[in-house]
Enzyme design. Sequence first.
Site, PDB file in Angstrom:
ATOM      1  N   TYR A 186       0.837  -1.207   0.000  1.00  0.00           N
ATOM      2  CA  TYR A 186       0.000   0.000   0.000  1.00  0.00           C
ATOM      3  C   TYR A 186       0.872   1.257   0.000  1.00  0.00           C
ATOM      4  O   TYR A 186       0.959   1.964  -0.966  1.00  0.00           O
ATOM      5  CB  TYR A 186      -0.958  -0.010   1.189  1.00  0.00           C
ATOM      6  CG  TYR A 186      -1.966   1.103   1.122  1.00  0.00           C
ATOM      7  CD1 TYR A 186      -3.056   1.015   0.271  1.00  0.00           C
ATOM      8  CD2 TYR A 186      -1.823   2.246   1.897  1.00  0.00           C
ATOM      9  CE1 TYR A 186      -3.981   2.048   0.183  1.00  0.00           C
ATOM     10  CE2 TYR A 186      -2.744   3.280   1.818  1.00  0.00           C
ATOM     11  CZ  TYR A 186      -3.816   3.185   0.969  1.00  0.00           C
ATOM     12  OH  TYR A 186      -4.733   4.207   0.876  1.00  0.00           O
ATOM     13  N   SER A 239      -6.272   0.731  -4.920  1.00  0.00           N
ATOM     14  CA  SER A 239      -6.455   2.150  -4.699  1.00  0.00           C
ATOM     15  C   SER A 239      -5.100   2.844  -4.690  1.00  0.00           C
ATOM     16  O   SER A 239      -4.420   2.870  -5.702  1.00  0.00           O
ATOM     17  CB  SER A 239      -7.213   2.360  -3.401  1.00  0.00           C
ATOM     18  OG  SER A 239      -7.893   3.572  -3.447  1.00  0.00           O
ATOM     19  N   ASP A 276     -17.942   3.507  -8.181  1.00  0.00           N
ATOM     20  CA  ASP A 276     -16.881   3.929  -7.269  1.00  0.00           C
ATOM     21  C   ASP A 276     -16.869   5.452  -7.228  1.00  0.00           C
ATOM     22  O   ASP A 276     -16.472   6.104  -8.190  1.00  0.00           O
ATOM     23  CB  ASP A 276     -15.526   3.390  -7.749  1.00  0.00           C
ATOM     24  CG  ASP A 276     -14.412   3.611  -6.732  1.00  0.00           C
ATOM     25  OD1 ASP A 276     -14.580   4.488  -5.858  1.00  0.00           O
ATOM     26  OD2 ASP A 276     -13.384   2.928  -6.818  1.00  0.00           O
ATOM     27  N   HIS A 311     -16.082   1.416  -4.199  1.00  0.00           N
ATOM     28  CA  HIS A 311     -14.668   1.284  -3.876  1.00  0.00           C
ATOM     29  C   HIS A 311     -14.400   0.102  -2.954  1.00  0.00           C
ATOM     30  O   HIS A 311     -13.261  -0.287  -2.746  1.00  0.00           O
ATOM     31  CB  HIS A 311     -14.181   2.578  -3.229  1.00  0.00           C
ATOM     32  CG  HIS A 311     -12.702   2.732  -3.230  1.00  0.00           C
ATOM     33  ND1 HIS A 311     -11.966   2.824  -4.392  1.00  0.00           N
ATOM     34  CD2 HIS A 311     -11.807   2.788  -2.217  1.00  0.00           C
ATOM     35  CE1 HIS A 311     -10.685   2.955  -4.091  1.00  0.00           C
ATOM     36  NE2 HIS A 311     -10.559   2.927  -2.785  1.00  0.00           N
TER      37      HIS A 311
END
Length: 722
Positions: free
Chosen positions: A497, A577, A660, A695
């Site tokens: 991430y 993301s 989203d 999302h």
Amino acid sequence: MFVNHSMRQLHALFPSPTLLLILLAIMGGGLLAKRNGMSQVVKEEKIRYPPTKKEQIVDDFYGTQVADPYRWLENADAPEVIQWVEAQNALTRDRLDRPERRNLKARLTKLFDFPRYTVPFRRGKFYFYQKNTGLQNQSVLYVQEGLKGKPRVLLDPNTLSPDGTVALTDITASHNGKLMVYGLSSSGSDRQELSVRDVRTRKDLPDKILWVKFASVTWTHDNRSFYYTRFPQPGTVPPGDENYFCKIYLHRLGEDQSRDALIYQRPEDKEVIFGTDITNDDRYLMIGAFKGASDKSEWLVLDRKTQTITPLFTGFSDANNFVEDVDGRFYFRTEKDAPLGRVITIDYKRGNLKPVEIIPEARDKLSAVTVVNRQIVTSYLHNASQRVQIYSLAGKPESDIQLPALGTVTELTGEPDDKEMFLNFESFTYLPSSYRYDFVSRGMEPFFKSEGKVDSSAYETKQIWYSSKDGAKVSMFVVHKKGLQLDGNRPTQLYGYGGFNISLTPAYSPPVFTLLEKGGVFAVPNLRGGGEYGEEWHKAGMLDKKQTVFDDFIAGAEWLIANGYTRPAKLAIRGGSNGGLLVAASMVQRPDLFGAVVCQVPVADMLRYHLFTVGRFWIPDYGSADNPQQFHFLYSYSPYHNVRDGVSYPATLITTADTDDRVFPGMAKKFAARLQEATAGPKPILLRVETKAGHGLGKPVSKLIEEAADIYMFLFWQLGVE
């Protein structure tokens, strides 16, 4: 509460999967993609992709000409875009609907089929928690009177839609526990509609609250009204601004929303979002103001009697979080003059606004603080896993809570005068379980304990350290079977991430065991930009230092190869993301290093991301192309703009969702189109566009399983896993 209203609201702004745990929940494996009875890396003819037109669109950024030929794909409602998406989905289905997928889906269904609980919290005599029996699309909210009371269903979201796409996304009970504000979201949207339910009768009151996102709800102590945050009604502001200009209102039960009193706003600064809490004497409303998705905050105190506002922290220079008030003293966790965090107190009742340090900065990151049993309960991140310590209100160390293993405390609940608290613990190989801690006996015992479908004891978790490109040491968790022989040929999934001060700590993911039982390896590095090692670690991976995050991730991949775990053809990377940005940028920069890429709901166009949905909230971490200096470093790594013609890119699956409203889906579409145009090799570049899913917020279990089946069908097909 372990995470107060304002922090729950702030976390929802990040370009991340909801609480990250949704993505972690489908990090699992599957069965094989077998060809001719042998495990092998797949070789295929170059795919004929759906026709994709190019337009001559060129922007001038401070003298730099930047082409954007696929901008037309940003218009999701245009018939030509709808047809293009349908063609892309048809291609993806053709490639992923393989005979092996049926077995894969069946296996994933079994792995998801175990009871899961949230941590109970108490209001008055009522205990509230959610439970999923295993395959329910949405978890069911239960309530019971007393610790030994009989549980009864308070709200079952599964009855609200036939396909499970209506989700319960907020629960805030009144102080006496007799009423509950709850929020519902549809089709994965961040937008919520708030209602009020009578806990005893299970009937809703007439009250309805609209135009809410990332709800922060705070009841007054008379249980007759509550404060809430909301955004402008669409159509009353210029298009796009309905995602900004947060305001705080007071709603009195029984009145129409149109009569709600506006309590606080900042019309001069649309990118500030608010969270609220109320003191135990009902006198003061605590207002946290957060700048975008940054955890930098200001705090103000509204005197509910005089309606005067007193600022406590100003300037958005540090992360400050209100913890609790006890006897007129306000307790805060702050990073001011302490990048790893410390606890301070303000004697507000006696008029002293000067902060006094109670618990000084330690060697580990102070990740969370609460007050239970008139003691300060802290959670520290030690090398990206948690430990819980208890202090007196004066800051004297009193005891430690022994956790079951190296892992993560995902939530902790309790009130200042309670003699008990509840916490949820999990790790890579330890199922999520709720525990009750008794402050009188100092004992902790399971309150809800789940039984999984795998033998967790057959696996081990290591934490290793490796050197990044600039020599910095980065930690990484590596999970695999005990006694695994490292032959350099293990199918490996590297997940990351690296952003927004979010920490990746050990989390249980049932499907990942399918990869592990096939002799695979699962690795999670703690990249700079994240929050595992404090604010300096976060700063080292933001703005003009964002390339450092990609360097850390690439170095982690190289370490796995150099140390005999895997090789490029057997190495898959995955992220969602901001993590989608991570894997997209890493793949574009090092296409030779990976055998497969799963890029989920990515932030892929760094020059235009801030023009859509809630993108402007991310400017403090990313920067903006509206700034000439920031344009240059954004352009240098923006995945969409750095795809090169004639490069053999690894097999890539890009996913997004049509509803989203956090990370703009047009970025994923444009990135897929550019990769399909540019790649010179035969490896597939596929796009999967989900319907009635956003999302990740409130995604039904059935959709999670279908998505996981597609992702791991793709991965095992490409990595040749048997």
